[in-house]
Motif scaffolding. Structure first.
Motif, PDB file in Angstrom:
ATOM      1  N   GLY A  11     -26.869 -34.495 -13.859  1.00  0.00           N
ATOM      2  CA  GLY A  11     -27.450 -34.784 -12.548  1.00  0.00           C
ATOM      3  C   GLY A  11     -27.092 -33.716 -11.527  1.00  0.00           C
ATOM      4  O   GLY A  11     -27.926 -33.313 -10.714  1.00  0.00           O
ATOM      5  N   ALA A  12     -25.847 -33.251 -11.569  1.00  0.00           N
ATOM      6  CA  ALA A  12     -25.405 -32.210 -10.635  1.00  0.00           C
ATOM      7  C   ALA A  12     -26.161 -30.906 -10.857  1.00  0.00           C
ATOM      8  O   ALA A  12     -26.321 -30.113  -9.921  1.00  0.00           O
ATOM      9  CB  ALA A  12     -23.902 -31.988 -10.766  1.00  0.00           C
ATOM     10  N   SER A  13     -26.658 -30.693 -12.070  1.00  0.00           N
ATOM     11  CA  SER A  13     -27.415 -29.469 -12.340  1.00  0.00           C
ATOM     12  C   SER A  13     -28.746 -29.432 -11.584  1.00  0.00           C
ATOM     13  O   SER A  13     -29.369 -28.384 -11.460  1.00  0.00           O
ATOM     14  CB  SER A  13     -27.657 -29.300 -13.843  1.00  0.00           C
ATOM     15  N   LEU A  14     -29.161 -30.566 -11.037  1.00  0.00           N
ATOM     16  CA  LEU A  14     -30.391 -30.630 -10.240  1.00  0.00           C
ATOM     17  C   LEU A  14     -30.176 -30.208  -8.783  1.00  0.00           C
ATOM     18  O   LEU A  14     -31.131 -30.136  -8.010  1.00  0.00           O
ATOM     19  CB  LEU A  14     -30.971 -32.048 -10.261  1.00  0.00           C
ATOM     20  N   GLU A  15     -28.932 -29.917  -8.404  1.00  0.00           N
ATOM     21  CA  GLU A  15     -28.630 -29.602  -7.008  1.00  0.00           C
ATOM     22  C   GLU A  15     -29.516 -28.500  -6.434  1.00  0.00           C
ATOM     23  O   GLU A  15     -30.076 -28.676  -5.343  1.00  0.00           O
ATOM     24  CB  GLU A  15     -27.158 -29.249  -6.808  1.00  0.00           C
ATOM     25  N   PRO A  16     -29.683 -27.348  -7.093  1.00  0.00           N
ATOM     26  CA  PRO A  16     -30.533 -26.307  -6.491  1.00  0.00           C
ATOM     27  C   PRO A  16     -31.975 -26.787  -6.256  1.00  0.00           C
ATOM     28  O   PRO A  16     -32.580 -26.451  -5.240  1.00  0.00           O
ATOM     29  CB  PRO A  16     -30.503 -25.166  -7.512  1.00  0.00           C
ATOM     30  N   ILE A  17     -32.486 -27.577  -7.148  1.00  0.00           N
ATOM     31  CA  ILE A  17     -33.851 -28.102  -7.005  1.00  0.00           C
ATOM     32  C   ILE A  17     -33.926 -29.060  -5.824  1.00  0.00           C
ATOM     33  O   ILE A  17     -34.834 -28.970  -4.991  1.00  0.00           O
ATOM     34  CB  ILE A  17     -34.290 -28.798  -8.310  1.00  0.00           C
ATOM     35  N   LEU A  18     -32.965 -29.979  -5.737  1.00  0.00           N
ATOM     36  CA  LEU A  18     -32.965 -30.962  -4.649  1.00  0.00           C
ATOM     37  C   LEU A  18     -32.758 -30.294  -3.295  1.00  0.00           C
ATOM     38  O   LEU A  18     -33.406 -30.651  -2.313  1.00  0.00           O
ATOM     39  CB  LEU A  18     -31.888 -32.018  -4.905  1.00  0.00           C
ATOM     40  N   ARG A  19     -31.863 -29.313  -3.245  1.00  0.00           N
ATOM     41  CA  ARG A  19     -31.644 -28.591  -1.978  1.00  0.00           C
ATOM     42  C   ARG A  19     -32.898 -27.813  -1.573  1.00  0.00           C
ATOM     43  O   ARG A  19     -33.248 -27.753  -0.402  1.00  0.00           O
ATOM     44  CB  ARG A  19     -30.448 -27.653  -2.106  1.00  0.00           C
TER      45      ARG A  19
END
Length: 91
Positions: free
Chosen positions: A71-79
């Motif tokens: 889930g944390a690997s989605l951070e760049p996408i979510l930001r």
């Protein structure tokens, strides 16, 4: 897109980027989500391995949600989505 392509999943994941949150606090950060939809969405995210649920053995029950490594690997996408939305509001 199958993992995060619903109305509520990106919002829940975004709010968990900074820290784990108790279920009630997390739900309050997402105006308009019903109890049923919140429960359904976090269960799907947990099943897909994007969040984990930690249950504390206390009364009343305390449940906390945290991002998994996946889930944390989605951070760049979510930001990026957040930045795009903020930039779009400026126009």
């Amino acid at each position: 897109m199958n993992l995060i392509g619903t109305k509520w999943k990106p919002l829940i994941l975004f709010h968990l980027l900074e820290e784990g949150l108790r279920s009630g606090i997390l739900q309050k950060k997402i105006p308009g989500i019903s109890n049923k939809m919140f429960t359904q969405t976090v269960r799907e995210l947990e099943k897909d391995g994007l969040i984990s649920r930690k249950i504390y053995p206390v009364v009343p029950p305390k449940v906390e949600y945290l991002l998994t490594r996946r889930g944390a690997s989605l951070e760049p996408i979510l930001r990026s989505l957040d930045k795009w939305g903020l930039d779009d509001c400026k126009d």
